[in-house]
Design an enzyme around this catalytic site. Structure first.
Site, PDB file in Angstrom:
ATOM      1  N   GLU A 172       1.363  10.058  -4.772  1.00 21.82           N
ATOM      2  CA  GLU A 172       1.030   8.768  -5.403  1.00 21.82           C
ATOM      3  C   GLU A 172       1.570   8.200  -6.688  1.00 21.82           C
ATOM      4  O   GLU A 172       0.863   8.121  -7.671  1.00 21.82           O
ATOM      5  CB  GLU A 172      -0.399   8.393  -5.198  1.00 21.82           C
ATOM      6  CG  GLU A 172      -1.046   8.736  -3.801  1.00 21.82           C
ATOM      7  CD  GLU A 172      -2.648   8.599  -3.769  1.00 21.82           C
ATOM      8  OE1 GLU A 172      -3.185   8.085  -4.928  1.00 21.82           O
ATOM      9  OE2 GLU A 172      -2.971   8.479  -2.727  1.00 21.82           O
ATOM     10  N   ASP A 214       3.552   9.219  -0.589  1.00 19.75           N
ATOM     11  CA  ASP A 214       2.893   7.967  -1.254  1.00 19.75           C
ATOM     12  C   ASP A 214       2.166   7.320  -0.062  1.00 19.75           C
ATOM     13  O   ASP A 214       2.363   7.455   1.058  1.00 19.75           O
ATOM     14  CB  ASP A 214       3.709   7.307  -2.040  1.00 19.75           C
ATOM     15  CG  ASP A 214       3.194   6.571  -2.955  1.00 19.75           C
ATOM     16  OD1 ASP A 214       2.044   6.247  -3.061  1.00 19.75           O
ATOM     17  OD2 ASP A 214       3.996   6.588  -4.164  1.00 19.75           O
ATOM     18  N   GLU A 277      -0.939  11.752   6.389  1.00 22.31           N
ATOM     19  CA  GLU A 277      -2.328  11.674   6.167  1.00 22.31           C
ATOM     20  C   GLU A 277      -2.874  10.737   7.103  1.00 22.31           C
ATOM     21  O   GLU A 277      -3.860   9.950   6.729  1.00 22.31           O
ATOM     22  CB  GLU A 277      -2.908  11.150   4.791  1.00 22.31           C
ATOM     23  CG  GLU A 277      -2.362  12.179   3.630  1.00 22.31           C
ATOM     24  CD  GLU A 277      -2.646  11.913   2.340  1.00 22.31           C
ATOM     25  OE1 GLU A 277      -3.572  11.219   2.029  1.00 22.31           O
ATOM     26  OE2 GLU A 277      -1.878  12.414   1.221  1.00 22.31           O
TER      27      GLU A 277
END
Ligand code: XIL
Length: 364
Positions: A172, A214, A277
């Site tokens: 991120e 990200d 994720e």
């Protein structure tokens, strides 16, 4: 027309042309790949569990739950090929002070993986959110900051050399508008902290695959463009980056095509692609009081799209899909509740599970 407006329009054109080129590039690669690779066709009978998928499918796991819950553990060992620590390998979990470490949870995951023949994906070395307090209050020169960055990365990656297959080196690091996200490392070292982190990790384990991870590539052009630009410039500068992680925390209100597009477009960089994720929340506006068939099917379509899109990119770029949790109550979204994962609270397979397998054997 004012110059600023003209600039905006020219920039928009450039973005549209770039995205068009990305899409064309992706399609032609896919066409070649489809025609060249006989393994593109999978039969239902070949795929009884996620573990038989042609690329690793895994989950983020929690050591204490693996130890205490046999059903949870059983799903991980029978269905998954890869694990990430949901929190166990983050800096504030491992680092208790300079050169002072808590290894128990990370070690447990690495040993558990070895015993059960699972790949370990290390998540994550550097993340602005999980910086330990001693780092936040550290004071020193720029070189001192580089030293503590190197020490931490090399102590962790070095400890698990040959055992952790891959790392999210930075997590991120780009804002929604495409600019670099502020963090302590950016403040103290400058943007060079990014390439240094990759170089330090690579020195500690030259065989580990290194990722920039990200979120939001499936919904923000600015973020996607900035991420690919960054990855490109790292590659051009011979920085050891091997893959892009697309977190893909998505929901049923977002389009199925966005999932497909994000994966296809990421592959055009030539790097490995990790849907790192994945979860599909079914209750984004918080109005549902129970899981129902309509949202179950919408969720299934999105899991299916992710699996199919991963199958459609070149084989050597399919790093895999990691879900952010094992079953609905173990999702970080569960207090909402969002029923975001392919197994329910009774550890039963949901339609989302069939979606993953169907993406692999049905295609479209
Ligand atoms: C989350 C975990 O799931 C939570 O348990 C923790 O409290 C906060 O972090 N993006 C990431 C993950 O890269 O590390 C985050 O995990 C979810 C968002």
């Amino acid at each position: 027309m004012p110059n600023a407006e003209k600039m905006k329009i020219t920039n928009m054109h450039a973005i549209i042309i770039l995205l068009y080129a990305l899409t064309l590039g992706a399609c032609s690669k896919q066409a070649n790949f489809d025609s060249d690779n006989s393994k593109q066709t999978y039969q239902k009978a070949d795929l009884q569990t996620l573990r038989q998928a042609p690329f690793p499918i895994g989950a983020a796991v929690v050591p204490s739950t693996l130890k205490s819950n046999a059903n949870y553990r059983n799903i991980v060992t029978t269905e998954m090929s890869s694990i990430s620590g949901e929190n166990a390998m983050k800096m504030n979990s491992i680092s208790r002070g300079r050169k002072s470490y808590f290894w128990d949870d990370a070690d447990y995951l690495v040993n558990f993986a070895a015993e059960n023949k699972l790949r370990v994906h290390g998540h994550t070395l550097i993340w602005y959110k999980h910086t330990p307090t001693w780092v936040a209050s550290f004071s020193g020169t720029k070189d001192d900051w580089k030293t503590i960055l190197k020490e931490y990365i090399q102590d962790v990656v070095g400890r698990y050399k040959g055992k952790v297959a891959s790392w999210d080196v930075v997590n991120e690091i780009i804002n929604d508008d495409g600019s670099l996200r502020d963090c302590i490392w950016l403040q103290k070292i400058g943007p060079e902290y990014i390439e240094l982190s990759f170089r330090y990790a690579h020195e500690a384990d030259p065989a580990a695959l290194l990722f920039y991870n990200d979120y939001g590539q499936e919904w923000s052009h600015a973020r996607r463009k900035a991420a690919y630009h960054l990855a490109d410039s790292l590659v051009k500068n011979n920085v050891p980056i091997h893959g892009l992680g697309l977190q893909m925390h998505t929901n049923v209100a977002r389009s199925v095509n966005d999932i497909r597009y994000a994966i296809t477009a990421a592959a055009v960089t030539g790097l490995k692609v990790h849907v790192s994720e994945l979860d599909v929340a079914v209750n984004p506006d918080k109005k549902l009081t129970a899981f129902n068939e309509t949202v179950a099917q919408q969720q299934k379509e999105r899991y299916r799209a992710a699996a199919k899109a991963m199958l459609d990119i070149p084989e050597n770029q399919r790093f895999g899909i990691t879900m952010w949790g094992v079953h609905d109550p173990s999702s970080w979204l569960s207090p909402n509740p969002d029923w975001a994962l392919p197994f329910n609270n009774l550890f039963e397979k949901k339609p989302a599970y069939d979606g993953l397998l169907e993406g692999l054997y049905q295609g479209k």
